[in-house]
Design an enzyme around this catalytic site. Structure first.
Site, PDB file in Angstrom:
ATOM      1  N   GLU A   1      10.670  -8.731  -0.976  1.00 30.35           N
ATOM      2  CA  GLU A   1      11.044  -7.571  -0.550  1.00 30.35           C
ATOM      3  C   GLU A   1      10.315  -7.057   0.744  1.00 30.35           C
ATOM      4  O   GLU A   1       9.032  -6.682   0.453  1.00 30.35           O
ATOM      5  CB  GLU A   1      11.080  -6.549  -1.594  1.00 30.35           C
ATOM      6  CG  GLU A   1      11.940  -5.184  -1.330  1.00 30.35           C
ATOM      7  CD  GLU A   1      11.556  -3.963  -0.628  1.00 30.35           C
ATOM      8  OE1 GLU A   1      11.530  -4.328   0.777  1.00 30.35           O
ATOM      9  OE2 GLU A   1      11.110  -3.283  -1.381  1.00 30.35           O
TER      10      GLU A   1
ATOM     11  N   CYS B   1      10.216   1.250   3.501  1.00 32.92           N
ATOM     12  CA  CYS B   1      10.867   0.051   4.037  1.00 32.92           C
ATOM     13  C   CYS B   1      12.267   0.369   4.191  1.00 32.92           C
ATOM     14  O   CYS B   1      13.037  -0.179   5.080  1.00 32.92           O
ATOM     15  CB  CYS B   1      10.720  -1.264   3.427  1.00 32.92           C
ATOM     16  SG  CYS B   1      11.169  -1.106   1.735  1.00 32.92           S
TER      17      CYS B   1
ATOM     18  N   GLU C   1       9.980  -2.421  13.344  1.00 36.48           N
ATOM     19  CA  GLU C   1       9.621  -1.363  12.334  1.00 36.48           C
ATOM     20  C   GLU C   1       8.461  -0.781  12.946  1.00 36.48           C
ATOM     21  O   GLU C   1       7.327  -1.276  12.891  1.00 36.48           O
ATOM     22  CB  GLU C   1       9.455  -2.158  11.145  1.00 36.48           C
ATOM     23  CG  GLU C   1       9.275  -1.255  10.015  1.00 36.48           C
ATOM     24  CD  GLU C   1       9.151  -2.088   8.432  1.00 36.48           C
ATOM     25  OE1 GLU C   1       9.663  -1.490   7.722  1.00 36.48           O
ATOM     26  OE2 GLU C   1       8.591  -3.160   8.476  1.00 36.48           O
TER      27      GLU C   1
ATOM     28  N   TRP D   1       0.783  -1.160  -0.124  1.00 37.35           N
ATOM     29  CA  TRP D   1      -0.262  -0.084   0.031  1.00 37.35           C
ATOM     30  C   TRP D   1       0.788   1.209  -0.129  1.00 37.35           C
ATOM     31  O   TRP D   1       0.188   2.372  -0.323  1.00 37.35           O
ATOM     32  CB  TRP D   1      -0.888   0.108   1.257  1.00 37.35           C
ATOM     33  CG  TRP D   1      -0.298  -0.187   2.531  1.00 37.35           C
ATOM     34  CD1 TRP D   1      -0.346  -1.479   3.387  1.00 37.35           C
ATOM     35  CD2 TRP D   1       0.419   0.779   3.336  1.00 37.35           C
ATOM     36  NE1 TRP D   1       0.248  -1.229   4.512  1.00 37.35           N
ATOM     37  CE2 TRP D   1       0.832   0.146   4.606  1.00 37.35           C
ATOM     38  CE3 TRP D   1       0.979   1.994   3.326  1.00 37.35           C
ATOM     39  CZ2 TRP D   1       1.612   0.736   5.434  1.00 37.35           C
ATOM     40  CZ3 TRP D   1       1.659   2.597   4.222  1.00 37.35           C
ATOM     41  CH2 TRP D   1       1.993   1.911   5.435  1.00 37.35           C
TER      42      TRP D   1
ATOM     43  N   LYS E   1      -1.905  -8.373  -7.776  1.00 34.10           N
ATOM     44  CA  LYS E   1      -2.933  -7.730  -6.858  1.00 34.10           C
ATOM     45  C   LYS E   1      -2.124  -6.736  -6.307  1.00 34.10           C
ATOM     46  O   LYS E   1      -1.395  -6.475  -5.259  1.00 34.10           O
ATOM     47  CB  LYS E   1      -2.897  -9.075  -5.932  1.00 34.10           C
ATOM     48  CG  LYS E   1      -4.155  -8.763  -4.691  1.00 34.10           C
ATOM     49  CD  LYS E   1      -3.978  -9.337  -3.456  1.00 34.10           C
ATOM     50  CE  LYS E   1      -3.094  -8.704  -2.506  1.00 34.10           C
ATOM     51  NZ  LYS E   1      -3.824  -7.462  -1.975  1.00 34.10           N
TER      52      LYS E   1
END
Length: 494
Positions: A263, A297, A395, A165, A189
């Site tokens: 990833e 990320c 994270e 997203w 997707k």
């Protein structure tokens, strides 16, 4: 404290919404089910649209279309595939403003971030077009007497691509461009939270592609993503997403022994030594730690700074972070920090800040939610973070940078490597020997020196450890989406 800028303006009027259907076998198709997922504007919390929850049968139909298109597509020449990718890049550039507005409205991206994503999307198609024509293999030769060996590179087949997203257009392009360049077909997707730019992309470029070569099925990962992962006719699943999503995909793919390209997340250490240019490092963290509201990320979110300069650096970083313009992306092109993507993610980030404070961290600036509509979190610096706490190892994925201290170089390396992630890192120093030596000791797929989050489509991107495996970008991506075959010919003459 940053002031938030709001507006009644909208970036995406209802008339500019893309077609809210699956794209299968060269056309948009009405969904089989009436079940939908709400897509919201995170700057306001208002609903923008509803997209279909794809079913297993719809995934199967899309995979069948991709399988049927594969024989002809894989036989096209690299030049023909390159020409098509160049045309896609041209279309993206022609519709750049439209795509950027959709990215901002659906993802809460400031204009500078959305514009950069669209530019990067066009460029990865251009790079992959050239790369499609530049494969090099081991030279043909007689490695056994009277037997000539030839190394062929072939596409894998049908690829399932699952896109996150936080970069719904750019991360999709990172998958689509090399997948097509290598001669594969695909079913993609998009995230159910941010699917609009990919649907608009198919409106813009769909007529360029032979039917079935690229298909898009919207819906939830537990249904659409899982079916792609387990489908016997899918040769590989490529995911950019969370560690949990990667584990689910790898598990589902295991039964068919298909390739998996992952990833995943990151907790990038920013290691700042006492000899570093502290002002430059603070400016670098301002950019790399808060880009896309920290929903990145590779973001430089975990500062490890030498204890002798920690106070000075923290002061400089707070000054930098205090200057951010926070607000609705529709409120002006100078907005730098937008909202988080959803209520759920907003709640997780706020909870992470609260946990950090409970575990002894000090809020140097920011520190929590911004009052009012939308999913805004104030740009935050947490100092005094202790090793082993959640803030130091997990994270957060929001506009939050943590600051820890170290005393020796060996400690800095050990602490940089102690998280389960290994996607990226940076080292800040003016010592030339250290700048060459330390990147070899950091367990991350990308290590920057005196910079952070500087990307180029020409060089590989991917991680180690819990950050996954496989490489996006560069020629390495095309290698990931292809296979080598050895053909050996006996030419002995009797």
């Amino acid at each position: 404290m940053n002031q938030i800028r709001r507006t009644d303006e909208t970036l995406l009027p209802a008339g500019e919404l893309p077609t809210l259907q699956h794209y299968i076998d060269g056309a948009f198709r009405a969904p089989a089910s009436d079940e939908t997922v709400a897509v919201v504007n995170p700057a306001t919390g208002d609903e923008l649209a509803r997209v279909a929850r794809g079913t297993v049968d719809e995934v199967d139909t899309a995979v069948a279309a991709a399988s049927a298109a594969l024989p002809a597509w894989r036989e096209t020449t690299p030049k023909d595939r390159a020409d098509l990718l160049f045309h896609i890049a041209e279309r993206v550039e022609k519709h750049a403003a439209e795509l950027s507005r959709i990215e901002s409205a659906n993802g809460g991206k400031p204009a500078m971030v959305a514009d950069d994503d669209v530019a990067g999307t066009a460029d990865i198609f251009r790079f992959s077009a050239g790369a499609a024509r530049a494969f090099t293999e081991q030279g043909a030769g007689d490695y056994v007497a009277d037997h000539t060996s030839i190394i062929l590179r072939e596409p894998l087949g049908v690829i399932g691509a699952i896109v996150p997203w936080n970069y719904p257009l750019l991360m999709a392009a990172w998958k689509i461009a090399p997948i097509l360049a290598a001669g594969n077909t695909l079913v993609l997707k998009p995230s159910e939270q941010t699917p609009l730019s990919m649907l608009k992309f198919m409106e813009i470029v769909g007529d360029l592609l032979p039917a079935g070569v690229m298909n898009v099925v919207t819906g939830r990962g537990s249904v659409v993503g899982n079916r792609l992962s387990e489908h016997p006719d899918v040769a590989m699943v490529a995911l950019t997403g969370s560690v949990g999503s990667g584990q689910a995909v790898a598990t589902a793919a295991g039964d068919s022994l298909k390739r998996v390209h992952l990833e995943l997340g990151g907790k990038a250490p920013v290691v700042i030594f006492s000899d570093a240019d502290l002002a430059a490092a603070a400016e670098g963290v301002r950019e790399a730690g808060y880009w896309n509201s920290g929903q990145e990320c590779g973001a430089g979110t975990r500062v490890l700074v030498h204890e002798s300069v920690a106070e000075e650096f923290t002061k400089l970083l707070v000054e930098q972070v205090s200057s951010f313009i926070v607000g609705d992306p529709a409120a002006g092109e100078d907005v730098e920090i937008g909202p988080l993507v959803s209520q759920g993610h907003f709640d997780r980030v706020v909870a992470a800040i609260d946990t950090a404070v409970a575990e002894g961290a000090t809020v140097a600036v920011g520190g929590g939610a911004v009052e009012g509509a939308g999913y805004f979190v104030a740009p935050t610096v947490l100092s005094g973070v202790q090793p082993g706490t959640a803030a130091a190892s997990e994270e957060i994925f929001g506009p939050v940078v943590t600051v820890e201290t170290f005393s020796t170089e060996d400690e800095a390396v050990r602490r940089a490597n102690e998280t389960p992630y290994g996607l990226s890192a940076s080292i800040w120093t003016t010592d030339a020997a250290r700048a060459i030596d330390l990147p070899r000791k950091i367990d991350a797929g990308t290590v920057w020196v005196n910079c952070h989050l500087v990307l180029a489509n020409d060089v590989p991107w991917g991680g180690f450890k819990g950050s996954g495996y496989g490489r996006d970008l560069s020629l390495y991506a095309l290698q990931d989406y292809s296979r080598t075959k050895h053909v050996q010919i006996n030419h002995a003459r009797k």
